[in-house]
Write a protein that holds these residues in place. Structure first.
Motif, mmCIF file in Angstrom:
data_model
loop_
_atom_site.group_PDB
_atom_site.id
_atom_site.type_symbol
_atom_site.label_atom_id
_atom_site.label_comp_id
_atom_site.label_asym_id
_atom_site.label_seq_id
_atom_site.Cartn_x
_atom_site.Cartn_y
_atom_site.Cartn_z
ATOM 1 N N GLU A 105 0.865 -1.125 -0.044
ATOM 2 C CA GLU A 105 0.020 -0.014 -0.073
ATOM 3 C C GLU A 105 0.811 1.284 0.170
ATOM 4 O O GLU A 105 2.196 1.353 0.095
ATOM 5 C CB GLU A 105 -0.900 0.021 1.404
ATOM 6 N N SER A 106 0.170 2.322 0.128
ATOM 7 C CA SER A 106 0.826 3.724 0.359
ATOM 8 C C SER A 106 1.333 3.754 1.798
ATOM 9 O O SER A 106 0.294 3.227 2.525
ATOM 10 C CB SER A 106 -0.102 4.831 -0.084
ATOM 11 N N GLU A 107 2.446 4.261 2.100
ATOM 12 C CA GLU A 107 2.739 4.278 3.335
ATOM 13 C C GLU A 107 2.301 5.683 4.051
ATOM 14 O O GLU A 107 2.362 6.610 3.349
ATOM 15 C CB GLU A 107 4.182 4.219 3.581
ATOM 16 N N PRO A 108 1.991 5.709 5.332
ATOM 17 C CA PRO A 108 1.721 7.009 5.903
ATOM 18 C C PRO A 108 3.056 7.642 6.116
ATOM 19 O O PRO A 108 3.925 7.130 5.893
ATOM 20 C CB PRO A 108 1.440 6.690 7.338
ATOM 21 N N GLY A 109 2.897 9.257 5.774
ATOM 22 C CA GLY A 109 3.988 9.962 5.531
ATOM 23 C C GLY A 109 5.202 9.807 6.754
ATOM 24 O O GLY A 109 6.293 10.240 6.364
ATOM 25 N N ASN A 110 4.853 9.511 7.999
ATOM 26 C CA ASN A 110 5.621 9.327 8.920
ATOM 27 C C ASN A 110 6.865 8.169 8.968
ATOM 28 O O ASN A 110 7.621 7.950 9.660
ATOM 29 C CB ASN A 110 5.431 9.752 10.431
ATOM 30 N N GLY A 111 6.511 7.269 8.083
ATOM 31 C CA GLY A 111 7.165 6.043 7.766
ATOM 32 C C GLY A 111 7.690 5.123 8.903
ATOM 33 O O GLY A 111 6.914 4.945 9.869
ATOM 34 N N TRP A 112 8.782 4.691 8.673
ATOM 35 C CA TRP A 112 9.169 3.140 9.638
ATOM 36 C C TRP A 112 9.171 4.067 11.198
ATOM 37 O O TRP A 112 9.639 5.088 11.431
ATOM 38 C CB TRP A 112 10.182 2.529 9.254
ATOM 39 N N ASP A 113 9.082 3.074 12.115
ATOM 40 C CA ASP A 113 9.544 3.557 13.402
ATOM 41 C C ASP A 113 11.037 2.829 13.986
ATOM 42 O O ASP A 113 11.037 1.786 14.282
ATOM 43 C CB ASP A 113 8.435 2.689 14.585
ATOM 44 N N TYR A 114 11.861 3.788 13.556
ATOM 45 C CA TYR A 114 13.216 3.494 13.484
ATOM 46 C C TYR A 114 13.517 3.528 14.831
ATOM 47 O O TYR A 114 14.455 2.591 15.212
ATOM 48 C CB TYR A 114 14.091 4.608 12.737
ATOM 49 N N CYS A 140 8.330 -4.447 10.647
ATOM 50 C CA CYS A 140 7.199 -4.626 10.022
ATOM 51 C C CYS A 140 5.976 -4.180 11.319
ATOM 52 O O CYS A 140 5.097 -3.330 11.161
ATOM 53 C CB CYS A 140 6.865 -5.640 9.452
ATOM 54 N N SER A 141 6.081 -4.941 12.338
ATOM 55 C CA SER A 141 5.177 -4.803 13.407
ATOM 56 C C SER A 141 5.033 -3.575 13.953
ATOM 57 O O SER A 141 4.190 -2.940 14.457
ATOM 58 C CB SER A 141 5.544 -5.779 14.241
ATOM 59 N N SER A 142 6.634 -3.002 14.250
ATOM 60 C CA SER A 142 6.667 -1.612 14.879
ATOM 61 C C SER A 142 5.839 -0.479 14.144
ATOM 62 O O SER A 142 5.349 0.520 14.564
ATOM 63 C CB SER A 142 7.773 -1.098 15.337
ATOM 64 N N PHE A 143 6.249 -0.619 12.651
ATOM 65 C CA PHE A 143 5.616 0.399 11.680
ATOM 66 C C PHE A 143 4.136 0.453 11.679
ATOM 67 O O PHE A 143 3.276 1.362 11.659
ATOM 68 C CB PHE A 143 6.193 -0.023 10.220
ATOM 69 N N VAL A 144 3.627 -0.735 11.545
ATOM 70 C CA VAL A 144 2.049 -0.979 11.651
ATOM 71 C C VAL A 144 1.426 -0.541 12.926
ATOM 72 O O VAL A 144 0.591 0.366 13.141
ATOM 73 C CB VAL A 144 1.670 -2.349 11.240
ATOM 74 N N TYR A 145 2.008 -0.936 14.058
ATOM 75 C CA TYR A 145 1.537 -0.510 15.558
ATOM 76 C C TYR A 145 1.604 0.985 15.512
ATOM 77 O O TYR A 145 0.664 1.725 16.088
ATOM 78 C CB TYR A 145 2.253 -1.138 16.437
ATOM 79 N N ASP A 146 2.775 1.675 15.049
ATOM 80 C CA ASP A 146 3.124 3.168 15.350
ATOM 81 C C ASP A 146 1.833 3.975 14.571
ATOM 82 O O ASP A 146 1.448 4.758 14.986
ATOM 83 C CB ASP A 146 4.409 3.337 14.796
ATOM 84 N N ASN A 147 1.699 3.361 13.340
ATOM 85 C CA ASN A 147 0.550 4.069 12.323
ATOM 86 C C ASN A 147 -0.689 3.762 12.741
ATOM 87 O O ASN A 147 -1.458 4.648 12.408
ATOM 88 C CB ASN A 147 0.990 3.933 11.109
ATOM 89 N N TYR A 263 2.331 -7.764 8.239
ATOM 90 C CA TYR A 263 1.396 -6.879 9.123
ATOM 91 C C TYR A 263 0.556 -6.060 8.302
ATOM 92 O O TYR A 263 0.872 -5.404 7.388
ATOM 93 C CB TYR A 263 2.468 -6.409 9.914
ATOM 94 N N TYR A 264 -0.701 -5.654 8.946
ATOM 95 C CA TYR A 264 -1.543 -4.883 8.394
ATOM 96 C C TYR A 264 -2.369 -4.290 9.411
ATOM 97 O O TYR A 264 -2.731 -4.969 10.453
ATOM 98 C CB TYR A 264 -2.283 -5.331 7.197
ATOM 99 N N CYS A 265 -2.904 -2.801 9.272
ATOM 100 C CA CYS A 265 -3.812 -2.190 10.254
ATOM 101 C C CYS A 265 -5.172 -3.074 10.375
ATOM 102 O O CYS A 265 -5.867 -3.401 9.118
ATOM 103 C CB CYS A 265 -3.939 -0.880 9.617
ATOM 104 N N ASP A 266 -5.839 -3.442 11.579
ATOM 105 C CA ASP A 266 -7.010 -4.031 11.267
ATOM 106 C C ASP A 266 -8.087 -3.252 10.837
ATOM 107 O O ASP A 266 -9.080 -3.466 10.391
ATOM 108 C CB ASP A 266 -7.522 -4.451 12.644
ATOM 109 N N LYS A 267 -7.885 -1.942 11.133
ATOM 110 C CA LYS A 267 -9.067 -0.812 10.234
ATOM 111 C C LYS A 267 -8.689 -0.900 8.903
ATOM 112 O O LYS A 267 -9.873 -0.554 8.322
ATOM 113 C CB LYS A 267 -8.501 0.514 11.204
ATOM 114 N N TYR A 268 -7.698 -1.242 8.266
ATOM 115 C CA TYR A 268 -7.571 -1.220 6.935
ATOM 116 C C TYR A 268 -8.511 -2.445 6.268
ATOM 117 O O TYR A 268 -9.361 -2.436 5.549
ATOM 118 C CB TYR A 268 -6.124 -1.812 6.470
#
Length: 322
Positions: A105-114, A140-147, A263-268
């Motif tokens: 998908e398109s990524e949210p603008g803040n990107g990965w949770d480095y 992956c998990s931190s990116f989806v959780y963060d966003n 990983y993917y957002c459950d809201k998705y």
């Protein structure tokens, strides 16, 4: 930066300056599927946009950098960019990297949770195959959780610029591909596509499958260009309805073996009515004012360093867009 020579030079500098048992490459910027990644606004193309690194340029630069430094395959290539989770891109990267991290998908603008995954890297160390995969899984998990789990996801707010209400949804997906499984996927996809071509009227059936598969990635921009990213498993579901005599089981199993974290957002899933499989297949398309898919088909999809799915590629090239 968005030239083959610049990317090659950067890779060689990194490999030689910081030798390591595990080397990762992260592409951070805009992404456009098989058409390219990392737009350089200092160098404008003829279409008025920043020049990008296309799949072929990334492949050539990676090949030359490894050869010139006499290095082995790099551990992973990660795309902190939109729409790069495409099987065709992964098929090319498999020659130079052991793993790939990317989003359908398109990524949210803040990107990965480095902060989260780099702390995980520091604590675990990448001293085994298991630990490498755990670290990539944490990306992956931190990116989806963060966003996905932030307070703003799914909420409606007033947009002062456009003078209308807007609901912000986090279309967050991110997956890890074990590229050692790519040869099997290439073989199974070629075998499947060969059987498809043997069916009378196969083009019309593929077109019907494409049209009925409404859950392709939301990659249409304001100019009407579509990037041709279709969730691989959802597309096979649509193809099964058209080609009842051709089994997709082996190809499905190869996809599942390749995607080791997803990983993917459950809201998705609740909003878009789709459970992403982690990786897309490429179908060139033209809609509205857009010709992006056709441009990719003509310039970025063929040749030694392009998609390794040669039979499916021939179907697309011989029949045009859907």
């Amino acid at each position: 930066m968005a030239t083959q020579n610049s990317f090659e030079s950067f890779l060689e500098w990194g490999i030689e300056k910081y030798p390591s048992e595990n080397t990762g490459v992260i592409m951070w910027n805009h992404g456009g599927g098989i058409g390219g990644v990392c737009s350089d606004e200092n160098y404008i193309d003829s279409d008025g946009y920043g020049n990008v690194l296309n799949t072929i340029e990334v492949a050539k630069a990676s090949e030359l950098a490894l050869a010139n430094t006499e290095a082995d395959k790099m551990t992973f290539i990660g795309y902190d960019a939109c729409l790069m989770g495409v099987a065709d891109i992964a098929s090319v990267n498999a020659s130079y990297y052991n793993y790939m991290v990317a989003s359908e998908e398109s990524e949210p603008g803040n990107g990965w949770d480095y902060t989260t995954w780099l702390n995980n890297l520091y604590n675990k160390k990448a001293n085994s195959k298991t630990n490498v995969e755990n670290i990539l899984d944490k990306i992956c998990s931190s990116f989806v959780y963060d966003n996905c789990d932030n307070d703003g996801c799914g909420e409606t707010y007033w947009d002062e610029d456009y003078q209308e209400y807007y609901t912000y949804y986090c279309y967050s997906t991110l997956a890890v591909y074990d590229l050692s499984k790519m040869d099997t996927l290439i073989s199974e996809f070629d075998s499947y596509a060969t059987k498809i071509k043997a069916v009378s009227g196969y083009y019309s059936k593929i077109k019907n499958a494409f049209k009925s598969n409404k859950n392709y990635r939301f990659s249409e921009d304001e100019y009407g260009a579509l990037y041709g990213n279709n969730d691989f498993i959802k597309f096979l579901d649509a193809m099964d309805a058209q080609f009842s005599s051709v089994s997709s089981t082996n190809l499905r199993n190869a996809i599942k073996a390749l995607v080791i974290s997803n990983y993917y957002c459950d809201k998705y899933t609740s909003i878009q009515k789709i459970t992403p499989c982690g990786i897309c297949c490429f179908l060139p398309e033209v809609t509205g004012n857009g010709t992006y898919g056709l441009q990719c088909l003509e310039s970025d999809y063929t040749g030694t360093y392009a998609s390794k799915f040669t039979v499916w590629q021939s179907i697309c090239l011989n029949n045009g867009t859907w």
